[in-house]
Scaffold this motif. Sequence first.
Motif, mmCIF file in Angstrom:
data_model
loop_
_atom_site.group_PDB
_atom_site.id
_atom_site.type_symbol
_atom_site.label_atom_id
_atom_site.label_comp_id
_atom_site.label_asym_id
_atom_site.label_seq_id
_atom_site.Cartn_x
_atom_site.Cartn_y
_atom_site.Cartn_z
ATOM 1 N N ASN A 175 23.341 -15.912 10.337
ATOM 2 C CA ASN A 175 22.816 -16.221 11.678
ATOM 3 C C ASN A 175 21.529 -17.040 11.661
ATOM 4 O OD1 ASN A 175 24.834 -14.890 13.282
ATOM 5 N ND2 ASN A 175 23.964 -12.946 12.574
ATOM 6 N N THR A 176 21.316 -17.799 10.574
ATOM 7 C CA THR A 176 20.120 -18.656 10.505
ATOM 8 C C THR A 176 20.406 -20.071 10.997
ATOM 9 O OG1 THR A 176 20.602 -19.350 8.229
ATOM 10 C CG2 THR A 176 19.256 -17.353 8.518
ATOM 11 N N GLY A 177 21.680 -20.474 10.952
ATOM 12 C CA GLY A 177 22.021 -21.852 11.300
ATOM 13 C C GLY A 177 21.883 -22.810 10.136
ATOM 14 N N TYR A 178 21.463 -22.270 8.985
ATOM 15 C CA TYR A 178 21.263 -23.122 7.805
ATOM 16 C C TYR A 178 22.017 -22.556 6.605
ATOM 17 C CZ TYR A 178 17.300 -25.056 10.428
ATOM 18 O OH TYR A 178 16.511 -25.647 11.374
ATOM 19 N N GLN A 179 22.472 -23.453 5.729
ATOM 20 C CA GLN A 179 23.112 -23.026 4.488
ATOM 21 C C GLN A 179 22.946 -24.134 3.450
ATOM 22 O OE1 GLN A 179 27.436 -22.341 4.505
ATOM 23 N NE2 GLN A 179 27.028 -20.321 3.631
ATOM 24 N N GLY A 180 22.158 -23.858 2.413
ATOM 25 C CA GLY A 180 21.889 -24.874 1.393
ATOM 26 C C GLY A 180 20.690 -25.736 1.772
ATOM 27 N N ARG A 181 20.376 -26.701 0.886
ATOM 28 C CA ARG A 181 19.256 -27.608 1.146
ATOM 29 C C ARG A 181 19.635 -29.049 0.811
ATOM 30 N NH1 ARG A 181 13.736 -25.092 -1.186
ATOM 31 N NH2 ARG A 181 15.006 -24.413 -2.945
ATOM 32 N N VAL A 182 18.947 -29.972 1.439
ATOM 33 C CA VAL A 182 19.185 -31.395 1.219
ATOM 34 C C VAL A 182 17.831 -32.093 1.079
ATOM 35 C CG1 VAL A 182 19.249 -31.918 3.693
ATOM 36 C CG2 VAL A 182 20.422 -33.438 2.087
ATOM 37 N N ALA A 183 17.770 -33.090 0.215
ATOM 38 C CA ALA A 183 16.496 -33.779 -0.041
ATOM 39 C C ALA A 183 16.262 -34.893 0.967
ATOM 40 C CB ALA A 183 16.493 -34.363 -1.453
ATOM 41 N N VAL A 184 15.006 -35.017 1.406
ATOM 42 C CA VAL A 184 14.571 -36.220 2.118
ATOM 43 C C VAL A 184 13.617 -36.941 1.170
ATOM 44 C CG1 VAL A 184 14.913 -35.270 4.405
ATOM 45 C CG2 VAL A 184 12.703 -34.979 3.306
ATOM 46 N N GLN B 103 0.815 -1.213 0.000
ATOM 47 C CA GLN B 103 0.000 0.000 0.000
ATOM 48 C C GLN B 103 0.853 1.269 0.000
ATOM 49 O OE1 GLN B 103 -2.919 0.078 3.083
ATOM 50 N NE2 GLN B 103 -3.968 1.879 2.288
ATOM 51 N N LYS B 104 1.945 1.254 0.805
ATOM 52 C CA LYS B 104 2.757 2.460 0.934
ATOM 53 C C LYS B 104 4.219 2.245 0.574
ATOM 54 C CE LYS B 104 -0.121 4.470 4.567
ATOM 55 N NZ LYS B 104 -0.149 5.003 5.959
ATOM 56 N N GLU B 105 4.554 1.063 0.102
ATOM 57 C CA GLU B 105 5.956 0.771 -0.187
ATOM 58 C C GLU B 105 6.073 -0.329 -1.219
ATOM 59 O OE1 GLU B 105 6.192 -1.964 3.849
ATOM 60 O OE2 GLU B 105 6.861 0.121 3.866
ATOM 61 N N SER B 106 7.274 -0.517 -1.723
ATOM 62 C CA SER B 106 7.578 -1.619 -2.643
ATOM 63 C C SER B 106 8.549 -2.546 -1.929
ATOM 64 C CB SER B 106 8.210 -1.073 -3.924
ATOM 65 O OG SER B 106 8.503 -2.125 -4.818
ATOM 66 N N ARG B 107 8.180 -3.803 -1.791
ATOM 67 C CA ARG B 107 8.962 -4.739 -0.987
ATOM 68 C C ARG B 107 9.739 -5.705 -1.878
ATOM 69 N NH1 ARG B 107 5.795 -8.663 3.111
ATOM 70 N NH2 ARG B 107 4.962 -9.395 1.104
ATOM 71 N N VAL B 108 11.011 -5.911 -1.543
ATOM 72 C CA VAL B 108 11.859 -6.876 -2.248
ATOM 73 C C VAL B 108 12.162 -8.021 -1.291
ATOM 74 C CG1 VAL B 108 14.044 -7.280 -3.430
ATOM 75 C CG2 VAL B 108 12.900 -5.060 -3.651
ATOM 76 N N ARG B 109 11.767 -9.228 -1.697
ATOM 77 C CA ARG B 109 12.043 -10.406 -0.861
ATOM 78 C C ARG B 109 12.858 -11.421 -1.650
ATOM 79 N NH1 ARG B 109 6.723 -12.743 1.904
ATOM 80 N NH2 ARG B 109 5.806 -12.417 -0.164
ATOM 81 N N TYR B 110 13.762 -12.111 -0.967
ATOM 82 C CA TYR B 110 14.555 -13.183 -1.553
ATOM 83 C C TYR B 110 14.108 -14.516 -0.940
ATOM 84 C CZ TYR B 110 17.925 -9.584 -3.047
ATOM 85 O OH TYR B 110 18.520 -8.492 -3.622
ATOM 86 N N ARG B 111 14.007 -15.544 -1.807
ATOM 87 C CA ARG B 111 13.769 -16.890 -1.276
ATOM 88 C C ARG B 111 15.131 -17.579 -1.161
ATOM 89 N NH1 ARG B 111 9.413 -19.958 -0.556
ATOM 90 N NH2 ARG B 111 8.071 -18.693 -1.917
ATOM 91 N N ILE B 112 15.567 -17.817 0.051
ATOM 92 C CA ILE B 112 16.865 -18.444 0.312
ATOM 93 C C ILE B 112 16.624 -19.740 1.077
ATOM 94 C CG2 ILE B 112 19.120 -18.195 1.440
ATOM 95 C CD1 ILE B 112 18.811 -15.163 1.088
ATOM 96 N N ASP B 113 17.105 -20.842 0.516
ATOM 97 C CA ASP B 113 16.915 -22.170 1.110
ATOM 98 C C ASP B 113 15.439 -22.456 1.371
ATOM 99 O OD1 ASP B 113 19.642 -22.540 1.064
ATOM 100 O OD2 ASP B 113 19.936 -21.833 3.114
ATOM 101 N N GLY B 114 14.582 -21.989 0.434
ATOM 102 C CA GLY B 114 13.160 -22.306 0.506
ATOM 103 C C GLY B 114 12.328 -21.363 1.353
ATOM 104 N N ILE B 115 12.962 -20.413 2.029
ATOM 105 C CA ILE B 115 12.239 -19.501 2.912
ATOM 106 C C ILE B 115 12.316 -18.077 2.361
ATOM 107 C CG2 ILE B 115 12.038 -18.615 5.271
ATOM 108 C CD1 ILE B 115 11.528 -21.601 5.074
ATOM 109 N N LEU B 116 11.150 -17.391 2.273
ATOM 110 C CA LEU B 116 11.117 -16.013 1.796
ATOM 111 C C LEU B 116 11.484 -15.055 2.934
ATOM 112 C CD1 LEU B 116 7.981 -15.595 -0.502
ATOM 113 C CD2 LEU B 116 10.347 -15.047 -1.095
#
Length: 580
Positions: free
Chosen positions: A512-521, A209-222
Motif C-alpha cells: 500500500n505504498t504505491g512504490y515497488q523497486g527503484r529507478v535512477a535519475v 530505552q524500553k524496547e529493541s526496534r527492527v527496521r527494514y530499508r525498502i526502496d531507500g526508506i526505513l
Amino acid sequence: MSTPTELLVQLVKKNYLSAEQVDSIVKSAAAANKSVEAFVLEQKLVDQEKLVEAEADLHFFKYKNLTSKKISESALHIIPNEVAENYNVICFEADGSELKVGITDSDNLRAIEAIKFLAKEHDWHLDWHLISRASFDHAIKQYKSLSQEISVALQIKAEEEQVKQEKQKEDEEKYDEIIGSAPVIKIVSVIMRHAVEGGASDIHIEPLQKESRVRYRIDGILKTSLVLPRNIHDALVARIKVMSNLKLDETRVPQDGRIRQVINGKEVDFRVSTLPLTGEEKVVMRVLDVTKGAPTLDDLGFSGHTLAIIMENIKKTNKMFLVVGPTGSGKSTTLYSVLNLVNKEGVNISTLEDPVEYFMPGVNQSQVKPEVGFTFATGLRALLRQDPNIIMVGEIRDSETAELGIHASLTGHFVLSTLHTNDAIGTIPRLLDMKVEAFLLGSTLSTVLAQRLTRKICAHCKTAFELSGEVLTQIKAQMVDVPAEVVQLELPGYSFDSMIFYKGKGCNRCANTGYQGRVAVAEIIDVNDKLRNIIIDSGHAIKIEDVKNSQLFITMMQDGIIKSLKGLTTIEEVFRVMRD
C-alpha cells in the motif's frame, strides 16, 4: 594424400611462399634427403601453424591454433587422456553434444575411426579440425595440470571444511552457554527471511530505552517492522555475532562480518556491522542476493541519451569513468552493471572494493582492509603490477588514490570509480581540490555520471493524473532548455502543453505504498575535446554553460521529470531526492 608439390602450391595461394620458390624447394629438399615439410620448417620459410593451415585446406579440414588456448575442463575430459595421447586427438570445445575435435594427421584413419566409434556410442556430433603438433602438445599438458591442481585443491578444501566445521561447533557451544534460548534463533531467522521476502536492502536492529526496534530499508526508506522486548536485544546481537564469526566478548569497538544463508531456495549474503552505543550495541545487516547478480543498465533506468553516452565511452581502452553522488545513490551498483558489459574473455579486470557486494565470475575482486594497511591507494599500486586492462576502484577518497587512478588511466588502463559529489559538474573542482593537476585531469577524464535513486511506481496500481498550479509552473520552467533531440528520443511525439503524470494508488503487492523497486535519475558529462581543452588551458573547473555548449545535456532534475512523465516514478519522488 597430397603430394609435396600440391602443398607448396597451396602455400603459394595463401601468399606464404612465392611461385619462384617452389622448384628450388623441391630440388633442395630432395638433395638433402628430407621431406618438403621438414625442409620448409628447417629453413624457416614458413612456420608450423601456416604449414598446417595449408594442409587443412588441401584435405578439406578446418584449421585451429590451440597454442595459447585454455581448454575448459569439461571439454578436455570428454576424450580420456589415454585415448587422446594414443591417437593424437583432442576435444577443445563442447556445446552440448556438439564437439570440436583437433587431430594432428588428416591421414590417420585409425584415429578418426576410433573417435567416430566413441561418438556413435555417446551420440556426439564431431566437427574436425587439423591442428599442429605444438597445439596438441600444449593441449595435452592441460590434462595433467588440471588433474593435479584439482586434486590438491580438493584436499585443501576438505581440510578447510574440517577446520571450519570444528570452529562452528565451538562457536555454537559457546553461544548455547551464553544464550541457551531456541526462540532467539527463530527470531533472528524470521527477521532475516522477512527482509529478503520484503525486498529490503538493510536490516537495522537498534536498542531503545524500553524496547529493541527492527527496521527494514525498502526502496531507500526505513520502516519499523518489529518491536521486541528490551531484555532480548543482547541475545539477538549475540546470535548474529555467532553466525557472522564475530567476537562475542568484544563490545567496545565496531566489528564487521558476513553471513551466508539459503532463504527460499536462493543464496543470500548478509553483511554485518556492529556499532557500540551507550551501553549497548546496534547491528546493521546489508542484504545481498548472491544469485541475483548485478542489474543491467536498463534495469536501473538508464535509457536514451544517457545510455548512448555510457555505451560509447565504455568502449575506450583507457581513460577514467566516474560515477558520482551521495551515499546510498546506487553508484556501486551502476559500476557493477558497467563491469558486466566490459567483462569479456580477452580482458583482465581487477577491482578494489569496500566491501565486495556482488561476486562476478571472471573478475578479480579484492576487498580493502585499512586496519592492516590494505587501502585503496596501496591496493591500486599492487593492481598495476597485475597486468590489468580494466581497474575498478570502489571509491576515490583521498589525493593519493586520485593521483594513482589518474596515472593508471594515463598508462593505458580503463579506470572506473566513484566519488562523493552532488552533481556531475562538481566532480572536476573536487578532483582539483585533491591536488590532481588540471592537464592530467583533462587528459584522462572521459565520463562523469551523477545519479540519485527514486522509488519506482508500482506497476500493479499505477494511475494517471494531471498537475496544475505552482508545481506545474516549476516543472515547465525546468523543461524549457531541454534539447529537442533529447525530448524526441525519450518522449517521442510528446507535448509539454498537456503533461500527464502518474502515481501508485497502493495495493497488496507494494504494501500500500504505491512504490515497488527503484529507478535512477541521472546526468552525464562526456568530457570531449572542447571540455578537455578548457580544463587543460584554463586550469580550473568547467561551467554548466561550457557543457551545454559542447553537447546535449540534461540535469538530474530534468531527467527525473522525464522519467515521471514516462510513468517510472512520481514527481514527488523527484523533488524529494533533489532537495539538495
